[in-house]
Design a protein around this motif. Sequence first.
Motif, PDB file in Angstrom:
ATOM      1  N   HIS A 160       2.132   1.803  -3.612  1.00  0.00           N
ATOM      2  CA  HIS A 160       1.048   2.360  -4.432  1.00  0.00           C
ATOM      3  C   HIS A 160       0.759   3.811  -4.055  1.00  0.00           C
ATOM      4  O   HIS A 160       0.448   4.640  -4.927  1.00  0.00           O
ATOM      5  N   SER A 168      -6.505   8.002  -6.066  1.00  0.00           N
ATOM      6  CA  SER A 168      -5.800   6.738  -5.850  1.00  0.00           C
ATOM      7  C   SER A 168      -4.986   6.789  -4.561  1.00  0.00           C
ATOM      8  O   SER A 168      -4.929   5.811  -3.810  1.00  0.00           O
ATOM      9  N   SER A 169      -4.359   7.934  -4.284  1.00  0.00           N
ATOM     10  CA  SER A 169      -3.589   8.059  -3.037  1.00  0.00           C
ATOM     11  C   SER A 169      -4.519   7.953  -1.829  1.00  0.00           C
ATOM     12  O   SER A 169      -4.173   7.366  -0.799  1.00  0.00           O
ATOM     13  N   TYR A 180       0.827  -1.207   0.000  1.00  0.00           N
ATOM     14  CA  TYR A 180       0.000   0.000   0.000  1.00  0.00           C
ATOM     15  C   TYR A 180       0.866   1.264   0.000  1.00  0.00           C
ATOM     16  O   TYR A 180       0.522   2.266  -0.639  1.00  0.00           O
ATOM     17  N   SER A 204      -4.095  13.160   1.599  1.00  0.00           N
ATOM     18  CA  SER A 204      -4.881  12.787   0.409  1.00  0.00           C
ATOM     19  C   SER A 204      -6.278  13.386   0.465  1.00  0.00           C
ATOM     20  O   SER A 204      -6.798  13.882  -0.544  1.00  0.00           O
ATOM     21  N   LYS A 248      -7.269   6.222  -1.804  1.00  0.00           N
ATOM     22  CA  LYS A 248      -7.639   4.795  -1.752  1.00  0.00           C
ATOM     23  C   LYS A 248      -6.596   3.979  -0.996  1.00  0.00           C
ATOM     24  O   LYS A 248      -6.931   3.200  -0.091  1.00  0.00           O
ATOM     25  N   TYR A 249      -5.318   4.164  -1.352  1.00  0.00           N
ATOM     26  CA  TYR A 249      -4.277   3.329  -0.746  1.00  0.00           C
ATOM     27  C   TYR A 249      -3.891   3.790   0.660  1.00  0.00           C
ATOM     28  O   TYR A 249      -3.509   2.966   1.497  1.00  0.00           O
ATOM     29  N   SER A 278       0.979   7.005  -6.539  1.00  0.00           N
ATOM     30  CA  SER A 278      -0.195   7.864  -6.741  1.00  0.00           C
ATOM     31  C   SER A 278       0.134   9.324  -6.475  1.00  0.00           C
ATOM     32  O   SER A 278      -0.309  10.215  -7.205  1.00  0.00           O
ATOM     33  N   ASP A 320      -2.365  11.454  -8.805  1.00  0.00           N
ATOM     34  CA  ASP A 320      -3.658  10.765  -8.815  1.00  0.00           C
ATOM     35  C   ASP A 320      -4.123  10.703  -7.356  1.00  0.00           C
ATOM     36  O   ASP A 320      -3.939   9.695  -6.665  1.00  0.00           O
TER      37      ASP A 320
END
Length: 514
Positions: free
Chosen positions: A232, A244-245, A229, A280, A247-248, A236, A241
């Motif tokens: 990723h 996406s950042s 994670y 994020s 999300k992870y 991100s 993104d």
Amino acid sequence: MTNAHRDALFVLVKSLSKSEKRQFKLYVGRLGVNTDAKFLALFNLMDKIRKYDEKVILETGIVKKAQLSNLKAHLYKQILVSLRLNPVNQNFRVQIREQLDFATILYQKGLYKQSLKILDKAKSTAIENEEKNIAYEIVELEKIIETQYITRSIPDRADELAIQAKELSAQNVMTSKLSNLSLQLYGIMLKVGYVRSDEDYTRVKNYFEKHLPKYQLKDLGFREKLWLYKAHLWYSFLTQDFLSSYKYASKWVDLFYEHEEQINLNPVFFLKGNHYLLESIFYVKYSSHFREVLDRLETVVGSTDFPKNDNISSLAFLYINANKLNLHFLEGTFNKGVYLVKIIEYGINKHKDRIDAHHIMVLYYKIACLYFGIGDNKTCIQYLKKIINNKNLKMREDLMCFARVLSLVAHYEAGMDYHLEIQLKSTYKFLLKMNDLHAVQKEMIKFLRNLGNIFPSELKNEFQKLHTELKKYENHPYEKRAFLYLDIISWLESHLENRPVADIIREKAMAVKR
């Protein structure tokens, strides 16, 4: 004279709490012969002096210059031994290592059965707590002992240890690959910030895909998932993104709440995960969730169960206060955030030996933005100078660049435009040198440079032109990063509507509140 911050022993002595100093003296005094030891005298002296000065030490007659280096090394080692014995520092990692040391001693004495018994218990604890590197070391020692301690069960035992070693080795290799990838991406982020072009994006994307190992999520343990994670997340961030950042970072934090025992075992990773989740959320402007995550983090950190030590206290101070500032930026409540400045200044001074210069400069930039938001441009400039005049800052070149751009705007707002032309040239050269001259910055510099040729009656029209031009870049994949550091659009709108910039930002925050 050695700089206090560069003398490791002096910094270590000054980092000790009162209880740790008392523990050290009790540890030294366990043998009467140590009460007059030179290393204890050196410790007492270092505890008293405010700055490290080799001359002062030598003048006391405690030690001769030729012996000072060895005496300091001995004292450093004794302090570490004392700290290791302190119950406060007896975490499970230290305990497992201690059991491994005990088992090794027993093995060397030929007491194989006793050694294996300790190793088996330590291995179970290590695997249970996701310490697979130590678990692998233990299995390797078990294999060595089993070849010398013959029992009827050796055939089955050999198969069992061989399978365990193979599984732990594969898991450790996966963890190593993922942690290497995460570290490399983090290094790129610190050095150059976000990707700036299609070429940058392609290079980062290819690097990420090439070095991301193949995996099945169901086969990964806590530690492997954590590094996955993180990798990723940095990818991100680099590619901007931010959904996406988010999300992870959420997966990272949720992983800890799913394995609550890991919060106490890995408090640093827990704090960092929450910080990146908040960052994020800040970028995607999810203000209501931001407050929820921040409140939950403060509750966990403030609980009696959460680990307490100097490093954790420094990180908690850094992340919680930086994100409290972000919350005020997100909601446009700049005036309400001014109280944080004294808290942060005090905290920086208190934790300066544990917080790196990069993070301190980020705090100064946020404070500068806070004062810019309330219209106190002169104070804003003072904090920006701390960044601009820092010749030793090697990381986050993008932070240095935007500090200079904000400084130009603040000078204009404060009416301090008599040196503006010199600053414009200096900033332009700096941005070229850093290879960080983007469209948003070009438009800002061009606008500020032409201010002297604009009649007051034409000023509003020029603000409108700049606003129209910059709006094109608000959602641009590479140019939008400029708006993460400074809400230039809202600043322009405040001039067009003749209203405080804080009001503009607050209204926008209310409009997108989720």
